[in-house]
Design an enzyme around this catalytic site. Structure first.
Site, PDB file in Angstrom:
ATOM      1  N   SER A 190      39.364  11.148   2.070  1.00  0.00           N
ATOM      2  CA  SER A 190      40.021  11.977   3.082  1.00  0.00           C
ATOM      3  C   SER A 190      39.313  11.922   4.429  1.00  0.00           C
ATOM      4  CB  SER A 190      40.086  13.445   2.615  1.00  0.00           C
ATOM      5  OG  SER A 190      40.991  13.589   1.558  1.00  0.00           O
ATOM      6  N   GLN A 191      40.093  12.175   5.463  1.00  0.00           N
ATOM      7  CA  GLN A 191      39.564  12.316   6.823  1.00  0.00           C
ATOM      8  C   GLN A 191      38.508  13.427   6.819  1.00  0.00           C
ATOM      9  OE1 GLN A 191      42.696  13.502   9.462  1.00  0.00           O
ATOM     10  NE2 GLN A 191      41.369  13.722  11.232  1.00  0.00           N
TER      11      GLN A 191
END
Length: 220
Positions: free
Chosen positions: A67-68
């Protein structure tokens, strides 16, 4: 090939990432400290090392992503983690989010749907000395044998909030989950006030890989 050296350059990149996350509205210092501490480049192939501290998601194989950093920070901040919290993570993925939860003092139970990712991440985090309780299976149904949990975090987009997860949440506990269609989801924070009363809050839109399983999206 993974490279496990943490250079001054990497540390500087992490500091810059933390500054960026702060500017985007992340306020919880424990969350920011965990992100500053954990070398995100450890979770990347050496050839992709230069992308590790960009604020974006990145493919990790099996149709999944790491994930970011902003998304990790945002979800973790919503969880309101206290040291010693028993935390259920749905979607182990690369193990980065689970490692952040551990660094914040959580006792982490993480379940992964994809066997290849489960095997790889379990081996890798064990090598790093990060003690996560790993499970392979349908995360949409949680881990009933280990319930109840103080906090539950779902790192994949769900069509609805799975009832199984609400049942496995302690009274006073928090569930953070992205809910929507396969393309975009709204981040939800559900606080279980009593067995029957759930306080629901909605936040920004995000884009996650789909939560697969009986109470998630069905595989084709």
């Amino acid at each position: 090939m993974l490279r496990l050296d943490d250079t001054y350059r990497h540390k500087g990149q992490r500091k810059a990432l933390v500054t960026l996350l702060r500017s985007k509205g992340i306020k919880n210092e424990a969350v920011l400290e965990a992100i500053n501490t954990l070398p995100r480049h450890f979770f990347f192939d050496t050839a992709l090392d230069s992308h590790a501290y960009e604020d974006k998601a990145f493919p990790i194989g099996e149709g999944q992503t790491i994930s970011q950093p902003y998304t990790v920070a945002f979800q973790t901040e919503l969880l309101e983690i206290n040291p010693g919290d028993k935390i259920l993570e749905i979607g182990t993925g690369s193990g980065y989010q689970a490692s952040i939860l551990h660094l914040m003092g959580g006792i982490v139970y993480s379940i992964e749907y994809q066997k290849k990712l489960y095997d790889r991440t379990k081996k890798f985090l064990t090598k790093l000395g990060i003690p996560i309780n790993f499970y392979l299976g349908d995360g949409s149904q949680g881990i009933p044998a280990q319930a109840p949990f103080d906090k539950i975090i779902v790192t994949a987009g769900a069509p609805v909030v799975p009832n199984s997860l609400l049942k496995q949440l302690k009274v006073g506990g928090i569930l953070v989950i992205p809910v929507g269609d396969r393309n975009t989801q709204k981040m939800m924070k559900l606080t279980k006030k009593t067995e029957k009363q759930i306080i629901q809050e909605e936040f920004d839109n995000f884009a996650f890989v789909p939560l697969l399983g009986v109470e998630g999206w069905r595989t084709k």
